[in-house]
Design a protein around this motif. Structure first.
Motif, PDB file in Angstrom:
ATOM      1  N   UNK A 218      37.370 -20.443  -2.214  1.00  0.00           N
ATOM      2  CA  UNK A 218      36.591 -19.599  -3.129  1.00  0.00           C
ATOM      3  C   UNK A 218      35.899 -18.467  -2.370  1.00  0.00           C
ATOM      4  N   UNK A 219      35.371 -18.764  -1.188  1.00  0.00           N
ATOM      5  CA  UNK A 219      34.730 -17.739  -0.370  1.00  0.00           C
ATOM      6  C   UNK A 219      35.747 -16.676   0.041  1.00  0.00           C
ATOM      7  N   UNK A 220      36.953 -17.107   0.406  1.00  0.00           N
ATOM      8  CA  UNK A 220      38.004 -16.150   0.774  1.00  0.00           C
ATOM      9  C   UNK A 220      38.327 -15.227  -0.397  1.00  0.00           C
ATOM     10  N   UNK A 221      38.382 -15.780  -1.613  1.00  0.00           N
ATOM     11  CA  UNK A 221      38.632 -14.964  -2.813  1.00  0.00           C
ATOM     12  C   UNK A 221      37.507 -13.951  -3.016  1.00  0.00           C
ATOM     13  N   UNK A 222      36.269 -14.387  -2.815  1.00  0.00           N
ATOM     14  CA  UNK A 222      35.121 -13.496  -3.005  1.00  0.00           C
ATOM     15  C   UNK A 222      35.126 -12.374  -1.978  1.00  0.00           C
TER      16      UNK A 222
END
Length: 302
Positions: free
Chosen positions: A138-142
């Motif tokens: 999720x952090x990578x997507x953000x």
């Protein structure tokens, strides 16, 4: 811009925040009306600009809306729920729907925490991911969404530029998919070229997520570009509020007129010829109220 939905996501009524100094015996000596009887609404997917000089009460209003400070008087309703008197546990649940982007991105990040962990912190706090692997994804997507390389997640805040740190702050704010973001002077500390990039990012996120903004700023050019409506604050009070283009075309309050006349014009010849308007500093009496002069255009009565 597209027509705005009529449903207000945020309703602020007669909001006030007073700071009082007292003497040795507990008697009031001086009262500072940082915010005084402020009322406005923000619709879902709308951007309301809050402008004014330093000390006008803009940032205090933003902190009150977020319940980072307690109001002296007034009401705040978010998504129809009265939040003025909410306490710690109820406020915690509300944080997933209302977030903030601060003026100084460096001071809002822990210098000892990797930025990936900082962005993932709201996900952990509100239990929005089931595992560390899901959180990392999720952090990578953000990071990708705000224009940063996901590999940067292992770095520390001091290894980024001001614009990159502000993107990290935005990524952290949108991690919980909020309905409202209070952006408190989010571009003031950035270079002009970076300011445009961050404003465009705000607009893209609004189109994609439908998020509403309370955008606090003193740069009228950026406010004109980004905001659907503008409220002008002076010494704790809203003196004028209107749809953006209407405000710039037909400002009624002398203070608003003075602010607009001070905007720089990128044409030296026109800059020399234009007439400046100066505000005399005179305020209406304390009991003066906003009056609607045309549909949607409100001015503080003399």
């Amino acid at each position: 811009m597209n027509a705005l939905p009529p449903r207000p996501i945020l309703e602020v009524d007669d909001l006030s925040r007073h700071f009082v100094t007292k003497d040795f015996f507990g008697r009031e000596q001086h009262r500072v009306r940082a915010v005084d009887n402020v009322s406005f609404t923000v619709a879902a997917g709308e951007t309301l600009g809050l402008v004014g000089e330093s000390g006008s009460g803009k940032s205090t209003t933003g902190r009150l809306v977020l319940r980072l400070d307690d109001p002296t008087a007034g009401q705040i309703r978010f998504e129809g729920q009265e939040i003025t008197g909410l306490r710690k546990q109820s406020l915690r649940a509300m944080r997933t729907r209302m977030q903030v982007v601060f003026q100084d991105p460096f001071s809002s990040l822990n210098p000892r925490m990797r930025v990936g962990d900082a962005v993932g912190e709201p996900l952990r706090a509100h239990r929005l991911t089931k595992s560390r692997a899901e959180e990392r994804d999720r952090v990578a997507e953000l990071f990708q969404r705000v224009g940063l390389d996901p590999r940067f997640a292992e770095r520390f805040p001091h290894q980024f530029s001001g614009g990159q740190r502000q993107r990290i702050g935005i990524a952290r704010a949108i991690a919980v998919r909020p309905q409202l973001i209070v952006a408190d002077e989010p571009i003031t500390a950035l270079d002009v070229s970076i300011q445009a990039q961050i404003v465009n990012l705000f607009m893209d996120l609004q189109e994609e997520m439908g998020v509403a903004y309370l955008f606090i700023a003193h740069d009228l050019a950026m406010v004109r570009h980004l905001c659907h409506r503008v409220a002008v604050m002076l010494r704790g009070r809203i003196v004028e509020m209107a749809p953006t283009e209407q405000l710039f075309a037909d400002a009624r309050h002398p203070y608003t007129q003075a602010l607009i006349s001070a905007m720089p014009i990128p044409d030296p010849d026109r800059e020399l010829l234009r007439q400046r308007i100066f505000f005399d500093g005179k305020l209406p009496p304390p009991d003066a109220a906003l009056e609607q002069v045309t549909p949607g255009h409100w001015v503080l009565a003399a």
